[in-house]
Scaffold this motif. Structure first.
Motif, PDB file in Angstrom:
ATOM      1  N   ALA A 124       0.822  -1.214   0.000  1.00 39.93           N
ATOM      2  CA  ALA A 124       0.000   0.000   0.000  1.00 39.93           C
ATOM      3  C   ALA A 124       0.857   1.265   0.000  1.00 39.93           C
ATOM      4  CB  ALA A 124      -0.948  -0.007   1.196  1.00 39.93           C
ATOM      5  N   GLY A 125       2.069   1.164   0.517  1.00 42.18           N
ATOM      6  CA  GLY A 125       2.968   2.312   0.579  1.00 42.18           C
ATOM      7  C   GLY A 125       3.725   2.587  -0.707  1.00 42.18           C
ATOM      8  N   GLU A 126       3.590   1.712  -1.695  1.00 38.61           N
ATOM      9  CA  GLU A 126       4.260   1.966  -2.978  1.00 38.61           C
ATOM     10  C   GLU A 126       3.643   3.214  -3.609  1.00 38.61           C
ATOM     11  OE1 GLU A 126       6.844   0.464  -4.586  1.00 38.61           O
ATOM     12  OE2 GLU A 126       7.164  -0.822  -2.841  1.00 38.61           O
ATOM     13  N   PRO A 127       4.460   4.054  -4.251  1.00 37.63           N
ATOM     14  CA  PRO A 127       3.952   5.334  -4.764  1.00 37.63           C
ATOM     15  C   PRO A 127       2.856   5.199  -5.829  1.00 37.63           C
ATOM     16  CG  PRO A 127       6.208   4.943  -5.492  1.00 37.63           C
ATOM     17  CD  PRO A 127       5.882   3.879  -4.496  1.00 37.63           C
ATOM     18  N   TYR A 128       2.794   4.097  -6.506  1.00 35.76           N
ATOM     19  CA  TYR A 128       1.797   3.913  -7.564  1.00 35.76           C
ATOM     20  C   TYR A 128       0.476   3.348  -7.038  1.00 35.76           C
ATOM     21  CZ  TYR A 128       3.681  -0.787  -7.181  1.00 35.76           C
ATOM     22  OH  TYR A 128       4.114  -1.992  -6.684  1.00 35.76           O
ATOM     23  N   VAL A 129       0.406   2.977  -5.766  1.00 36.10           N
ATOM     24  CA  VAL A 129      -0.796   2.338  -5.218  1.00 36.10           C
ATOM     25  C   VAL A 129      -1.747   3.382  -4.665  1.00 36.10           C
ATOM     26  CG1 VAL A 129      -1.693   0.737  -3.471  1.00 36.10           C
ATOM     27  CG2 VAL A 129       0.411   0.182  -4.718  1.00 36.10           C
ATOM     28  N   GLU A 130      -2.972   3.348  -5.183  1.00 33.99           N
ATOM     29  CA  GLU A 130      -4.020   4.238  -4.685  1.00 33.99           C
ATOM     30  C   GLU A 130      -4.742   3.585  -3.510  1.00 33.99           C
ATOM     31  OE1 GLU A 130      -7.827   5.238  -7.018  1.00 33.99           O
ATOM     32  OE2 GLU A 130      -6.437   6.906  -7.390  1.00 33.99           O
ATOM     33  N   ARG A 131      -5.072   2.292  -3.664  1.00 29.11           N
ATOM     34  CA  ARG A 131      -5.699   1.538  -2.575  1.00 29.11           C
ATOM     35  C   ARG A 131      -5.530   0.060  -2.832  1.00 29.11           C
ATOM     36  NH1 ARG A 131     -11.165  -0.302  -3.595  1.00 29.11           N
ATOM     37  NH2 ARG A 131     -11.821   0.320  -5.688  1.00 29.11           N
ATOM     38  N   THR A 132      -5.814  -0.737  -1.802  1.00 28.71           N
ATOM     39  CA  THR A 132      -5.723  -2.186  -1.913  1.00 28.71           C
ATOM     40  C   THR A 132      -6.982  -2.821  -1.341  1.00 28.71           C
ATOM     41  OG1 THR A 132      -4.679  -2.451   0.244  1.00 28.71           O
ATOM     42  CG2 THR A 132      -3.198  -2.183  -1.650  1.00 28.71           C
ATOM     43  N   LYS A 133      -7.184  -4.062  -1.682  1.00 23.35           N
ATOM     44  CA  LYS A 133      -8.264  -4.863  -1.117  1.00 23.35           C
ATOM     45  C   LYS A 133      -7.687  -6.266  -0.973  1.00 23.35           C
ATOM     46  CE  LYS A 133     -12.936  -6.429  -2.214  1.00 23.35           C
ATOM     47  NZ  LYS A 133     -14.004  -6.391  -3.248  1.00 23.35           N
ATOM     48  N   SER A 134      -7.844  -6.858   0.200  1.00 30.77           N
ATOM     49  CA  SER A 134      -7.221  -8.161   0.412  1.00 30.77           C
ATOM     50  C   SER A 134      -8.221  -9.193   0.905  1.00 30.77           C
ATOM     51  CB  SER A 134      -6.063  -8.041   1.411  1.00 30.77           C
ATOM     52  OG  SER A 134      -6.531  -7.603   2.665  1.00 30.77           O
ATOM     53  N   VAL A 135      -7.898 -10.440   0.629  1.00 36.69           N
ATOM     54  CA  VAL A 135      -8.651 -11.581   1.150  1.00 36.69           C
ATOM     55  C   VAL A 135      -7.638 -12.614   1.623  1.00 36.69           C
ATOM     56  CG1 VAL A 135     -10.703 -11.258  -0.301  1.00 36.69           C
ATOM     57  CG2 VAL A 135      -8.845 -12.682  -1.127  1.00 36.69           C
ATOM     58  N   LEU A 136      -8.009 -13.335   2.666  1.00 35.80           N
ATOM     59  CA  LEU A 136      -7.145 -14.385   3.197  1.00 35.80           C
ATOM     60  C   LEU A 136      -7.672 -15.742   2.768  1.00 35.80           C
ATOM     61  CD1 LEU A 136      -6.584 -12.952   6.757  1.00 35.80           C
ATOM     62  CD2 LEU A 136      -4.891 -13.128   4.925  1.00 35.80           C
ATOM     63  N   VAL A 137      -6.765 -16.659   2.515  1.00 35.15           N
ATOM     64  CA  VAL A 137      -7.128 -18.015   2.138  1.00 35.15           C
ATOM     65  C   VAL A 137      -7.388 -18.809   3.408  1.00 35.15           C
ATOM     66  CG1 VAL A 137      -6.281 -20.151   1.080  1.00 35.15           C
ATOM     67  CG2 VAL A 137      -5.799 -17.933   0.009  1.00 35.15           C
ATOM     68  N   LEU A 138      -8.543 -19.445   3.471  1.00 34.31           N
ATOM     69  CA  LEU A 138      -8.858 -20.311   4.609  1.00 34.31           C
ATOM     70  C   LEU A 138      -8.287 -21.707   4.389  1.00 34.31           C
ATOM     71  CD1 LEU A 138     -12.555 -19.247   5.273  1.00 34.31           C
ATOM     72  CD2 LEU A 138     -10.481 -18.482   6.453  1.00 34.31           C
ATOM     73  N   SER A 139      -8.628 -22.321   3.271  1.00 36.96           N
ATOM     74  CA  SER A 139      -8.139 -23.661   2.933  1.00 36.96           C
ATOM     75  C   SER A 139      -7.915 -23.745   1.436  1.00 36.96           C
ATOM     76  CB  SER A 139      -9.169 -24.733   3.309  1.00 36.96           C
ATOM     77  OG  SER A 139      -9.395 -24.758   4.681  1.00 36.96           O
ATOM     78  N   PRO A 140      -6.684 -24.013   1.010  1.00 34.47           N
ATOM     79  CA  PRO A 140      -6.468 -24.210  -0.425  1.00 34.47           C
ATOM     80  C   PRO A 140      -7.123 -25.526  -0.851  1.00 34.47           C
ATOM     81  CG  PRO A 140      -4.446 -24.598   0.795  1.00 34.47           C
ATOM     82  CD  PRO A 140      -5.465 -24.125   1.785  1.00 34.47           C
ATOM     83  N   LEU A 141      -7.897 -25.472  -1.907  1.00 38.37           N
ATOM     84  CA  LEU A 141      -8.626 -26.654  -2.353  1.00 38.37           C
ATOM     85  C   LEU A 141      -7.907 -27.412  -3.463  1.00 38.37           C
ATOM     86  CD1 LEU A 141     -12.194 -25.098  -2.436  1.00 38.37           C
ATOM     87  CD2 LEU A 141     -11.180 -26.526  -0.655  1.00 38.37           C
TER      88      LEU A 141
END
Length: 157
Positions: A124-141
């Motif tokens: 998020a601190g990179e100069p080209y990043v306006e915003r981020t959205k994240s998701v976490l993996v619960l269980s890889p299928l």
């Protein structure tokens, strides 16, 4: 280069185990070891095989938290700029430009939630990043290598 059936079978055998011998591959697909070697050399020269590597389970490195981060960039950010910013972060294991609202999608492995949060903050601190959205993996299928060989991780748990 478009692979024929024998070449595909060689690539799949190497994807399962890149340390497999040419003789072993040949016995599986009906070719001699020298014929397999010639085909592998041709595939490498043509760029169809780009290298041989080891796959390490991120958990073996203590990285058991996985997530995906969508990056929304400031206007006119080039894919090269995104690449340069992300390649310095060892936690980033894959990144792609994508269709849709986000500009890029990043796969991250981290030791724990705090580590994931630190990586997210760095991105998020990179100069080209306006915003981020994240998701976490619960269980890889299901995980597949680029060769299409399936590694069903749901049964490994």
């Amino acid at each position: 280069m478009r692979l024929n059936d024998l070449d595909e079978r060689i690539v799949h055998a190497l994807a399962e185990d890149a340390r497999r011998t040419y003789a072993d591959i040949g016995s599986r697909i009906g070719l001699s070891a020298p014929a397999v070697k010639r085909r592998v050399d041709r595939l490498r020269a043509a760029g169809a095989i780009t290298g041989f590597t080891v796959r390490v389970d991120p958990a073996a490195l203590g990285w058991s938290t996985e997530g995906f981060i969508e990056i929304y960039c400031v206007r006119n950010t080039s894919p090269e700029a995104i690449h340069r910013g992300l390649e310095r972060m060892p936690e980033v294991v894959a990144a792609s430009t994508v269709t849709g609202e986000a500009d890029a999608l990043v796969q991250v492995f981290a030791a724990d939630m705090r580590h994931f949060e630190q990586v997210l903050e760095r991105i998020a601190g990179e100069p080209y990043v306006e915003r981020t959205k994240s998701v976490l993996v619960l269980s890889p299928l299901l995980r597949r290598s680029s060769s299409g060989i399936s590694a069903d991780v749901a049964s490994e748990s």
